[in-house]
Design a protein around this motif. Sequence first.
Motif, PDB file in Angstrom:
ATOM      1  N   ARG A 155     101.181  67.180  19.342  1.00 32.51           N
ATOM      2  CA  ARG A 155     101.206  68.626  19.100  1.00 32.51           C
ATOM      3  C   ARG A 155     101.880  69.406  20.233  1.00 32.51           C
ATOM      4  NH1 ARG A 155      97.361  70.691  15.614  1.00 32.51           N
ATOM      5  NH2 ARG A 155      98.784  72.454  15.746  1.00 32.51           N
ATOM      6  N   LEU A 156     101.374  69.218  21.447  1.00 34.39           N
ATOM      7  CA  LEU A 156     101.768  70.108  22.544  1.00 34.39           C
ATOM      8  C   LEU A 156     103.245  69.969  22.890  1.00 34.39           C
ATOM      9  CD1 LEU A 156     100.337  72.181  24.381  1.00 34.39           C
ATOM     10  CD2 LEU A 156     100.135  70.381  26.088  1.00 34.39           C
ATOM     11  N   GLU A 193      95.926  81.276  41.045  1.00 34.47           N
ATOM     12  CA  GLU A 193      95.172  82.362  40.404  1.00 34.47           C
ATOM     13  C   GLU A 193      95.774  82.726  39.053  1.00 34.47           C
ATOM     14  OE1 GLU A 193      94.943  85.276  43.523  1.00 34.47           O
ATOM     15  OE2 GLU A 193      93.240  84.255  44.474  1.00 34.47           O
ATOM     16  N   THR A 194      97.087  82.661  38.995  1.00 33.20           N
ATOM     17  CA  THR A 194      97.752  82.910  37.715  1.00 33.20           C
ATOM     18  C   THR A 194      97.308  81.879  36.668  1.00 33.20           C
ATOM     19  OG1 THR A 194      99.677  83.773  38.892  1.00 33.20           O
ATOM     20  CG2 THR A 194     100.005  83.129  36.583  1.00 33.20           C
ATOM     21  N   MET A 195      97.242  80.625  37.098  1.00 34.40           N
ATOM     22  CA  MET A 195      96.854  79.589  36.143  1.00 34.40           C
ATOM     23  C   MET A 195      95.394  79.723  35.727  1.00 34.40           C
ATOM     24  SD  MET A 195      97.336  75.444  36.127  1.00 34.40           S
ATOM     25  CE  MET A 195      99.010  75.451  35.535  1.00 34.40           C
ATOM     26  N   ILE A 196      94.503  79.942  36.686  1.00 28.66           N
ATOM     27  CA  ILE A 196      93.076  80.036  36.345  1.00 28.66           C
ATOM     28  C   ILE A 196      92.836  81.251  35.443  1.00 28.66           C
ATOM     29  CG2 ILE A 196      90.749  80.393  37.294  1.00 28.66           C
ATOM     30  CD1 ILE A 196      91.864  77.573  37.770  1.00 28.66           C
ATOM     31  N   GLU A 197      93.521  82.332  35.766  1.00 26.57           N
ATOM     32  CA  GLU A 197      93.426  83.531  34.944  1.00 26.57           C
ATOM     33  C   GLU A 197      93.867  83.233  33.507  1.00 26.57           C
ATOM     34  OE1 GLU A 197      92.198  87.017  34.145  1.00 26.57           O
ATOM     35  OE2 GLU A 197      92.055  86.201  36.206  1.00 26.57           O
ATOM     36  N   ALA A 198      94.976  82.533  33.383  1.00 29.91           N
ATOM     37  CA  ALA A 198      95.503  82.190  32.057  1.00 29.91           C
ATOM     38  C   ALA A 198      94.559  81.247  31.317  1.00 29.91           C
ATOM     39  CB  ALA A 198      96.891  81.574  32.185  1.00 29.91           C
ATOM     40  N   VAL A 199      93.979  80.293  32.053  1.00 27.15           N
ATOM     41  CA  VAL A 199      93.018  79.358  31.445  1.00 27.15           C
ATOM     42  C   VAL A 199      91.833  80.135  30.877  1.00 27.15           C
ATOM     43  CG1 VAL A 199      91.300  77.580  31.999  1.00 27.15           C
ATOM     44  CG2 VAL A 199      93.680  77.306  32.770  1.00 27.15           C
ATOM     45  N   PRO A 218      90.082  77.946  24.794  1.00 24.38           N
ATOM     46  CA  PRO A 218      88.761  78.104  24.189  1.00 24.38           C
ATOM     47  C   PRO A 218      87.676  77.911  25.240  1.00 24.38           C
ATOM     48  CG  PRO A 218      90.049  76.373  23.070  1.00 24.38           C
ATOM     49  CD  PRO A 218      90.857  76.833  24.213  1.00 24.38           C
ATOM     50  N   SER A 219      86.544  78.539  25.050  1.00 24.78           N
ATOM     51  CA  SER A 219      85.472  78.472  26.059  1.00 24.78           C
ATOM     52  C   SER A 219      84.851  77.074  26.131  1.00 24.78           C
ATOM     53  CB  SER A 219      84.389  79.504  25.748  1.00 24.78           C
ATOM     54  OG  SER A 219      83.854  79.210  24.475  1.00 24.78           O
ATOM     55  N   THR A 220      85.198  76.209  25.183  1.00 20.22           N
ATOM     56  CA  THR A 220      84.719  74.821  25.229  1.00 20.22           C
ATOM     57  C   THR A 220      85.505  73.971  26.235  1.00 20.22           C
ATOM     58  OG1 THR A 220      86.182  74.427  23.363  1.00 20.22           O
ATOM     59  CG2 THR A 220      83.846  74.740  22.863  1.00 20.22           C
ATOM     60  N   VAL A 221      86.587  74.542  26.787  1.00 15.21           N
ATOM     61  CA  VAL A 221      87.368  73.828  27.802  1.00 15.21           C
ATOM     62  C   VAL A 221      86.852  74.233  29.185  1.00 15.21           C
ATOM     63  CG1 VAL A 221      89.658  73.511  28.820  1.00 15.21           C
ATOM     64  CG2 VAL A 221      89.412  73.749  26.326  1.00 15.21           C
ATOM     65  N   SER A 222      86.443  73.261  29.979  1.00 10.59           N
ATOM     66  CA  SER A 222      86.056  73.601  31.352  1.00 10.59           C
ATOM     67  C   SER A 222      87.184  73.241  32.314  1.00 10.59           C
ATOM     68  CB  SER A 222      84.762  72.899  31.737  1.00 10.59           C
ATOM     69  OG  SER A 222      84.954  71.508  31.789  1.00 10.59           O
ATOM     70  N   TYR A 223      87.122  73.841  33.507  1.00 11.96           N
ATOM     71  CA  TYR A 223      88.227  73.674  34.460  1.00 11.96           C
ATOM     72  C   TYR A 223      87.662  73.704  35.871  1.00 11.96           C
ATOM     73  CZ  TYR A 223      87.491  78.691  34.735  1.00 11.96           C
ATOM     74  OH  TYR A 223      86.899  79.908  34.887  1.00 11.96           O
ATOM     75  N   THR A 224      88.408  73.128  36.811  1.00 17.48           N
ATOM     76  CA  THR A 224      88.040  73.257  38.224  1.00 17.48           C
ATOM     77  C   THR A 224      88.829  74.413  38.822  1.00 17.48           C
ATOM     78  OG1 THR A 224      89.760  71.693  38.904  1.00 17.48           O
ATOM     79  CG2 THR A 224      87.562  70.789  38.463  1.00 17.48           C
ATOM     80  N   ALA A 261      99.135  79.700  27.570  1.00 14.44           N
ATOM     81  CA  ALA A 261      98.885  80.408  26.301  1.00 14.44           C
ATOM     82  C   ALA A 261      99.213  79.497  25.117  1.00 14.44           C
ATOM     83  CB  ALA A 261      99.731  81.684  26.251  1.00 14.44           C
ATOM     84  N   ALA A 262     100.330  78.785  25.211  1.00 13.04           N
ATOM     85  CA  ALA A 262     100.723  77.873  24.124  1.00 13.04           C
ATOM     86  C   ALA A 262      99.703  76.743  23.975  1.00 13.04           C
ATOM     87  CB  ALA A 262     102.112  77.310  24.410  1.00 13.04           C
ATOM     88  N   LEU A 263      99.225  76.235  25.107  1.00 16.11           N
ATOM     89  CA  LEU A 263      98.178  75.204  25.060  1.00 16.11           C
ATOM     90  C   LEU A 263      96.934  75.752  24.364  1.00 16.11           C
ATOM     91  CD1 LEU A 263      96.855  72.489  25.892  1.00 16.11           C
ATOM     92  CD2 LEU A 263      96.428  73.475  28.153  1.00 16.11           C
ATOM     93  N   GLY A 264      96.606  77.010  24.669  1.00 18.79           N
ATOM     94  CA  GLY A 264      95.427  77.638  24.064  1.00 18.79           C
ATOM     95  C   GLY A 264      95.555  77.734  22.550  1.00 18.79           C
ATOM     96  N   THR A 265      96.716  78.175  22.093  1.00 19.99           N
ATOM     97  CA  THR A 265      96.950  78.304  20.652  1.00 19.99           C
ATOM     98  C   THR A 265      96.752  76.959  19.948  1.00 19.99           C
ATOM     99  OG1 THR A 265      98.566  80.032  21.133  1.00 19.99           O
ATOM    100  CG2 THR A 265      98.655  79.018  18.934  1.00 19.99           C
TER     101      THR A 265
END
Lengths: 395, 395
Positions: free
Chosen positions: A343-344, A301-307, A312-318, A385-389
């Motif tokens: 980069r990452l 839940e922590t990960m999905i919340e962070a995702v 970006p909303s263009t990233v989808s997730y399971t 968060a870093a991945l998001g940036t």
Amino acid sequence: MNKAYANRMEKVRPSAVGELLMLGAQPDIISFGGGYPAPEVFPVDKLSSVFADVMSQSGPRALQYSTPEGLLSLREKLVLRMKQSGISCDLDNLFIIQGGQQGLDLVAKMFINEGDVIVTESPTFMGALIAFNPYEPVYKTVPMDEHGMDMDALEEILRTNARVKFIYTVPEFQNPTGVTMSLERRQRLVELANQYDVMILEDSPYREIRFQGELISPIKSFDTEGRVIHLGSFSKILSPGLRLGWVVAETEIATKLCLLKMAADTQNSTLNMYLADKFMEKYNMDEHIQSIRVLYKEKKETMIEAVRQYLPSTVSYTNPEGGLFTWLTFPQHVDATTLMRDRLLPEAKVAYVPGSTFFPVDEEVNHCRMNYSGASKENIIKGVAALGTILKEYC
Amino acid sequence: MNKAYANRMEKVRPSAVGELLMLGAQPDIISFGGGYPAPEVFPVDKLSSVFADVMSQSGPRALQYSTPEGLLSLREKLVLRMKQSGISCDLDNLFIIQGGQQGLDLVAKMFINEGDVIVTESPTFMGALIAFNPYEPVYKTVPMDEHGMDMDALEEILRTNARVKFIYTVPEFQNPTGVTMSLERRQRLVELANQYDVMILEDSPYREIRFQGELISPIKSFDTEGRVIHLGSFSKILSPGLRLGWVVAETEIATKLCLLKMAADTQNSTLNMYLADKFMEKYNMDEHIQSIRVLYKEKKETMIEAVRQYLPSTVSYTNPEGGLFTWLTFPQHVDATTLMRDRLLPEAKVAYVPGSTFFPVDEEVNHCRMNYSGASKENIIKGVAALGTILKEYC
């Protein structure tokens, strides 16, 4: 010197992402790359107590050879657990293996001639491909949606490929996607296997790590013709360091698989079989598994919340109902390997497993597998968060 | 249902003597049939102390996944031991396997296409044949005398068989004969391998269990071209229940073998690697092995003494300088399998392993393998005496 390797060695190569994963394993990296259980759930004290019991009650026996099929009392307990999960089986059907991975090797060794077809999900567990490759199969792959394999696509493969030997599936919280196969598809899968006379290899290491949603009966429980081989594992419910798993199969198949097991490594560690057996005798395995579920649910839940919050909303997730992984899909132009390497890793010191490695054929580059069991909640938030940036800059 | 097994399964069959050995394993039988270490030499208390240390110092790490090549500090210790025995190697050359047996499987998997030739001693270790068979080799066999393989016979095989991939040998206290290959033949063996461009698989589980005679350098120590693969094992010097062995090979070969190891079962038990490592750190391995040698020497002498005293003079025997076995040769008309099934087991409740099972081709029926490590001295005398009584009536 002429190193005249067998032909099969052409299929045995280091993983292309291996080097990248090595980088991701360094201590200053936040890694979502492993498939490791959370070390805090290992029952160190209980296993210490169990070890003392084993040594005082059965010391020399636990250090001696036992039998290829494994410790009888452990097999009896597993037969009972399998029955409780809906799988009808007996001692003749169940033996102990060196983790689920050995089951993948043995089943391919038993069924695959060069050029025979293995059907897998797309994407699929890369460890299975590593096990299967030396037997030189051809892969045919079935696309998935949120309910697992597309059964019409599977039927088309079965209809048009005479040399299919087995269908390989991870039906619960699949590695890498986290997707679970629905009840209806499990039934249809068995019907198709019956109709087209092929085997099913059901790889279930995560089955008991369900932290939400309804338990679904194993594929093996719908097997009326002895064509489902079911693999279970202690790696995620007790400890991967013990290297213990089990096979359930129709009697003739189990007997032959066990001959291959004996040929490959004689038997599993007697000591470790005693430890698992006495652990299940002395403690409540279901309570122990429940404590793992609680922890993994929080981490997931922590990960999905962070995702949701940082990517970006263009990233989808399971959004898995159990297991260890979620699967991210980036916009099509984003190559997850390049993103991680350029980069990452250097800028954010964050790692995942690039998704391309999970495709037996027709690689898709814009996915990654994210493990949430291994990292702390703090690091999950920080890493996502870093991945998001970086993704926002990159896209 | 059409169980379409791979072709290799035609070579995977239960051992013909398996049922007989099962009978021999019953508690009221005096069995010389096993290959089991004496349980009284297992260091139960020391391993308990080591386990406590491992759990308190490294508990979660010892229960977690590690790496396919195995625990670094254990590999470092083994590299050192190998160097002390004359084998020049480095970390890149050595990795941990699931007992010596897994080495046999991996080497055959790496080198053998259907129809390739493996050269073995005649007789040879049946576990090796069980490991090799699924890869569908052709066997060519070399007769032995008291100094090991007949090197002229070997050369003739190499000269006339283009498809030889490797020569398999157990150079010390061979299973089943107890014979040790002389220094001169080891050197000649390497020369022949160089000349005919084939590999050597040196299987050395008994090497350190030498209780008399001079230590002879391993075949691998004479290897100048990287064509000897050396297998070591903890089974006879610490505990077979830990399932720990190791491979030493030229770097490219070791790397590829380790990929096959990873494909087959991911890795060895992390816990057991920690136990062996800390045992070697905390205690003196050489002193421990010395205590095993003292016991086995007594047992061997008891058996040879009993053979001399109770068996007819028409029975010949080997007098091993180490290891676990002696090899009896009965008069040519005596079939050891029939003798055991019809007389020895039912009348005297004594078991051995009939020798025919150790011949890859051209079975000889009038031998048996006698293990002296597993039985008490009292039972050794009683069992050999009973064999003598029956043999005298039978001949």
